[in-house]
Design an enzyme around this catalytic site. Structure first.
Site, PDB file in Angstrom:
ATOM      1  N   ARG A 177       1.198  26.289 -20.481  1.00  0.00           N
ATOM      2  CA  ARG A 177       1.716  25.808 -21.782  1.00  0.00           C
ATOM      3  C   ARG A 177       2.475  24.491 -21.689  1.00  0.00           C
ATOM      4  O   ARG A 177       3.221  24.121 -22.590  1.00  0.00           O
ATOM      5  CB  ARG A 177       2.594  26.853 -22.462  1.00  0.00           C
ATOM      6  CG  ARG A 177       1.859  28.136 -22.784  1.00  0.00           C
ATOM      7  CD  ARG A 177       2.597  28.927 -23.844  1.00  0.00           C
ATOM      8  NE  ARG A 177       1.945  30.207 -24.058  1.00  0.00           N
ATOM      9  CZ  ARG A 177       2.289  31.316 -23.423  1.00  0.00           C
ATOM     10  NH1 ARG A 177       3.284  31.304 -22.556  1.00  0.00           N
ATOM     11  NH2 ARG A 177       1.651  32.426 -23.667  1.00  0.00           N
ATOM     12  N   LYS A 202      -1.276   9.902 -25.496  1.00  0.00           N
ATOM     13  CA  LYS A 202      -2.553  10.542 -25.878  1.00  0.00           C
ATOM     14  C   LYS A 202      -3.248  11.022 -24.610  1.00  0.00           C
ATOM     15  O   LYS A 202      -3.402  10.250 -23.655  1.00  0.00           O
ATOM     16  CB  LYS A 202      -3.469   9.544 -26.588  1.00  0.00           C
ATOM     17  CG  LYS A 202      -3.131   9.311 -28.036  1.00  0.00           C
ATOM     18  CD  LYS A 202      -4.252   8.510 -28.693  1.00  0.00           C
ATOM     19  CE  LYS A 202      -3.936   8.145 -30.115  1.00  0.00           C
ATOM     20  NZ  LYS A 202      -4.985   7.295 -30.707  1.00  0.00           N
ATOM     21  N   GLU A 220      -8.225  -4.759 -24.421  1.00  0.00           N
ATOM     22  CA  GLU A 220      -7.090  -4.138 -25.124  1.00  0.00           C
ATOM     23  C   GLU A 220      -5.950  -5.157 -25.283  1.00  0.00           C
ATOM     24  O   GLU A 220      -5.240  -5.150 -26.281  1.00  0.00           O
ATOM     25  CB  GLU A 220      -6.577  -2.904 -24.368  1.00  0.00           C
ATOM     26  CG  GLU A 220      -7.631  -1.860 -24.049  1.00  0.00           C
ATOM     27  CD  GLU A 220      -8.166  -1.092 -25.269  1.00  0.00           C
ATOM     28  OE1 GLU A 220      -7.599  -1.212 -26.361  1.00  0.00           O
ATOM     29  OE2 GLU A 220      -9.173  -0.384 -25.091  1.00  0.00           O
ATOM     30  N   LYS A 261       2.355  -2.347 -27.899  1.00  0.00           N
ATOM     31  CA  LYS A 261       1.906  -0.960 -28.077  1.00  0.00           C
ATOM     32  C   LYS A 261       3.097  -0.025 -28.257  1.00  0.00           C
ATOM     33  O   LYS A 261       3.087   0.833 -29.133  1.00  0.00           O
ATOM     34  CB  LYS A 261       1.009  -0.501 -26.916  1.00  0.00           C
ATOM     35  CG  LYS A 261       0.626   0.976 -27.100  1.00  0.00           C
ATOM     36  CD  LYS A 261      -0.585   1.476 -26.352  1.00  0.00           C
ATOM     37  CE  LYS A 261      -0.780   2.958 -26.680  1.00  0.00           C
ATOM     38  NZ  LYS A 261      -1.942   3.570 -26.062  1.00  0.00           N
ATOM     39  N   GLU A 282       0.487   8.821 -35.437  1.00  0.00           N
ATOM     40  CA  GLU A 282      -0.648   8.081 -36.002  1.00  0.00           C
ATOM     41  C   GLU A 282      -0.903   8.393 -37.476  1.00  0.00           C
ATOM     42  O   GLU A 282      -2.029   8.610 -37.899  1.00  0.00           O
ATOM     43  CB  GLU A 282      -1.912   8.339 -35.160  1.00  0.00           C
ATOM     44  CG  GLU A 282      -2.934   7.227 -35.326  1.00  0.00           C
ATOM     45  CD  GLU A 282      -4.081   7.292 -34.333  1.00  0.00           C
ATOM     46  OE1 GLU A 282      -3.816   7.468 -33.136  1.00  0.00           O
ATOM     47  OE2 GLU A 282      -5.221   7.156 -34.780  1.00  0.00           O
ATOM     48  N   ARG A 318       0.255   3.142 -36.314  1.00  0.00           N
ATOM     49  CA  ARG A 318      -0.404   3.331 -35.007  1.00  0.00           C
ATOM     50  C   ARG A 318      -1.910   3.115 -35.138  1.00  0.00           C
ATOM     51  O   ARG A 318      -2.599   2.799 -34.164  1.00  0.00           O
ATOM     52  CB  ARG A 318      -0.090   4.720 -34.431  1.00  0.00           C
ATOM     53  CG  ARG A 318      -0.605   4.873 -32.992  1.00  0.00           C
ATOM     54  CD  ARG A 318      -0.054   6.072 -32.260  1.00  0.00           C
ATOM     55  NE  ARG A 318      -0.584   6.117 -30.902  1.00  0.00           N
ATOM     56  CZ  ARG A 318      -0.154   6.932 -29.964  1.00  0.00           C
ATOM     57  NH1 ARG A 318       0.807   7.791 -30.202  1.00  0.00           N
ATOM     58  NH2 ARG A 318      -0.699   6.909 -28.752  1.00  0.00           N
ATOM     59  N   ASN A 346      -6.320   1.096 -33.404  1.00  0.00           N
ATOM     60  CA  ASN A 346      -7.731   1.507 -33.446  1.00  0.00           C
ATOM     61  C   ASN A 346      -8.652   0.336 -33.761  1.00  0.00           C
ATOM     62  O   ASN A 346      -9.870   0.508 -33.810  1.00  0.00           O
ATOM     63  CB  ASN A 346      -7.945   2.603 -34.498  1.00  0.00           C
ATOM     64  CG  ASN A 346      -7.218   3.877 -34.125  1.00  0.00           C
ATOM     65  OD1 ASN A 346      -7.019   4.141 -32.938  1.00  0.00           O
ATOM     66  ND2 ASN A 346      -6.806   4.652 -35.110  1.00  0.00           N
ATOM     67  N   HIS A 395     -12.169  -0.096 -32.408  1.00  0.00           N
ATOM     68  CA  HIS A 395     -12.534   1.165 -31.771  1.00  0.00           C
ATOM     69  C   HIS A 395     -13.444   2.058 -32.609  1.00  0.00           C
ATOM     70  O   HIS A 395     -14.128   2.909 -32.044  1.00  0.00           O
ATOM     71  CB  HIS A 395     -11.278   1.941 -31.373  1.00  0.00           C
ATOM     72  CG  HIS A 395     -10.637   1.401 -30.128  1.00  0.00           C
ATOM     73  ND1 HIS A 395     -10.072   0.152 -30.080  1.00  0.00           N
ATOM     74  CD2 HIS A 395     -10.490   1.927 -28.881  1.00  0.00           C
ATOM     75  CE1 HIS A 395      -9.600  -0.070 -28.859  1.00  0.00           C
ATOM     76  NE2 HIS A 395      -9.840   0.995 -28.110  1.00  0.00           N
ATOM     77  N   HIS A 449     -16.067   2.783 -30.049  1.00  0.00           N
ATOM     78  CA  HIS A 449     -16.300   4.142 -29.536  1.00  0.00           C
ATOM     79  C   HIS A 449     -17.714   4.604 -29.822  1.00  0.00           C
ATOM     80  O   HIS A 449     -18.342   5.265 -28.982  1.00  0.00           O
ATOM     81  CB  HIS A 449     -15.314   5.131 -30.166  1.00  0.00           C
ATOM     82  CG  HIS A 449     -14.029   5.240 -29.410  1.00  0.00           C
ATOM     83  ND1 HIS A 449     -12.847   5.613 -30.000  1.00  0.00           N
ATOM     84  CD2 HIS A 449     -13.730   5.038 -28.099  1.00  0.00           C
ATOM     85  CE1 HIS A 449     -11.884   5.619 -29.096  1.00  0.00           C
ATOM     86  NE2 HIS A 449     -12.390   5.273 -27.936  1.00  0.00           N
ATOM     87  N   HIS A 486     -15.629   0.656 -21.455  1.00  0.00           N
ATOM     88  CA  HIS A 486     -14.888   0.823 -22.705  1.00  0.00           C
ATOM     89  C   HIS A 486     -14.528  -0.528 -23.344  1.00  0.00           C
ATOM     90  O   HIS A 486     -14.797  -0.759 -24.525  1.00  0.00           O
ATOM     91  CB  HIS A 486     -13.626   1.637 -22.393  1.00  0.00           C
ATOM     92  CG  HIS A 486     -12.723   1.850 -23.549  1.00  0.00           C
ATOM     93  ND1 HIS A 486     -13.025   2.723 -24.566  1.00  0.00           N
ATOM     94  CD2 HIS A 486     -11.518   1.293 -23.864  1.00  0.00           C
ATOM     95  CE1 HIS A 486     -12.034   2.705 -25.459  1.00  0.00           C
ATOM     96  NE2 HIS A 486     -11.116   1.851 -25.051  1.00  0.00           N
TER      97      HIS A 486
END
Ligand SMILES: NC(=O)c1ccc[n+]([C@@H]2O[C@H](COP(=O)([O-])OP(=O)(O)OC[C@H]3O[C@@H](n4cnc5c(N)ncnc54)[C@H](O)[C@@H]3O)[C@@H](O)[C@H]2O)c1
Ligand SMILES: [Zn+2]
Length: 340
Positions: free
Chosen positions: A105, A127, A169, A206, A216, A220, A224, A227, A231, A246
């Site tokens: 957990r 993330k 990035e 960032k 987000e 935030r 993206n 992306h 993506h 990427h």
């Protein structure tokens, strides 16, 4: 958010943090290329830290590798008060962070990014996750590391194309938040850049954004940019058995999304041309065949960033100024993908 140190690893912050844990309850997650860096940690800490080693590559950021990590932690009777040290690029911080967030957990972890992409992006912000079938980062959680330690010395061994992939990035950070930073980073030849300055600049952008909006819900989403398209292109190339880096997919995504920003009446044509020229010079061309466009658009529809049926984008109003929760018709996306 979590503390971030940009310095030589020998910095006392790292030792201070490590020393809070039982030395027998420290374990590093590495891949085949970053395993040798454990020696650096051994020298600094005098500790012989065990490692769980994965094969290198995005294709191993999956449920099988994750289950392998859970199994190794369990077999080693790893306790809840232990610390996982993610020593590697974004693949390692994503899967290692998720393993830490889910094992018993949730246990503590730190990230020591060894790629540029890791330092300026993947390792910071909390993330974590894995890919699932063809869907990138489909399963995961947000869980903050106890600390992130960026030592740009690791970049010396990084293959040039990996450095360039991470650089996408960096360029994104400038485009969405800071025109001067964009101009500094893109007007200096990459081999002459001061990496401490670049990593510091990107992390500042960032982390300010993540601090203001950790979940987000709002700004935030600026991060993206590039992306939604990026993506989908990355997933598509993975699916057809021809994976691309990427950052190269994101660079293409930033050009197409800048074009869509012009179509939406937000960005000027002049700034679009400046962005397109800069990105085309820096990054290898990623071409999209007309026949592949429907499958790429389908992937965008499955994007977890969408809250309705519409595809969600972050667009640019100008260089250094982004706007989130934008959308575009499938027809204009297809057209922009084809012409850019
Ligand atoms: N969590 C986030 O916020 C976030 C953000 C951006 C990207 N990501 C994820 O990050 C991943 C990509 O990260 P990446 O580009 O770092 O990839 P990566 O972790 O696969 O590293 C790239 C390659 O470089 C090797 N390598 C790492 N450090 C090295 C070094 N110092 N010297 C020589 N070789 C080295 C690795 O073994 C690998 O082969 C993707 O899975 C992406 O989804 C996550
Ligand atoms: Zn990215």
């Amino acid at each position: 958010m979590h503390p971030i140190t940009i310095d030589n690893l020998e910095n006392e912050n790292f030792l201070n943090l490590i020393n809070q844990y039982d030395p027998l309850q420290l374990i590093a997650i590495v891949d085949d290329n970053t395993a040798p860096f454990l020696e650096t940690i051994h020298q600094i800490t005098d500790l012989n830290i065990d490692a769980i080693q994965l094969p290198a590559g995005e294709q191993f950021k999956n449920i099988n590798s994750l289950a392998g990590i859970w199994k190794d932690l369990t077999d080693n009777h790893f306790r809840r008060d232990g610390l996982i040290i993610n020593l590697g690029g974004g693949v390692i911080s994503d899967i290692g962070g998720f393993a830490a967030a889910s094992y018993k957990r949730g246990i503590d972890f730190i990230n020591i990014p060894t790629t540029l992409l890791g330092m300026v992006d993947a390792a910071i912000g909390g993330k974590t996750g894995i890919d699932f079938f063809d869907f990138k980062n489909q399963i995961g959680v947000i869980k903050q590391p106890k600390g992130v330690f960026c030592d740009v010395n690791f970049l010396k061994t990084l293959p040039k194309e990996e450095l360039l992939s991470g650089f996408a990035e960096v360029v994104k950070h400038g485009l969405v938040n800071d025109k001067k930073y964009f101009e500094y980073c893109t007007s200096t030849p990459i081999e002459n850049l001061d990496w401490n300055k670049v990593v510091k600049g990107s992390i500042a952008i960032k982390s300010n954004i993540v601090k203001a909006d950790p979940d987000e819900k709002g700004i935030r989403k600026f991060l993206n940019f590039g992306h939604t398209i990026g993506h989908a292109i990355e997933s598509h190339y993975l699916e057809i058995g021809n994976p691309i880096l990427h950052g190269f997919a994101v660079a293409k995504g930033m050009i197409v999304e800048s074009k869509l920003s012009v179509e939406a009446g937000l960005l000027s044509e002049d700034e679009f041309i400046q962005i397109e020229n800069t990105l085309t010079k820096l990054f290898p061309k990623v071409s999209v065949k007309e026949n592949d466009i429907p499958s790429i658009i389908q992937k965008m529809k499955n994007d977890k960033k969408n809250h309705t049926d519409a595809i969600n984008f972050t667009f640019l109003q100008s260089i250094g100024k982004a706007v989130y929760n934008q959308t575009a018709s499938e027809e204009s996306i297809a057209k922009a993908l084809f012409i850019c």
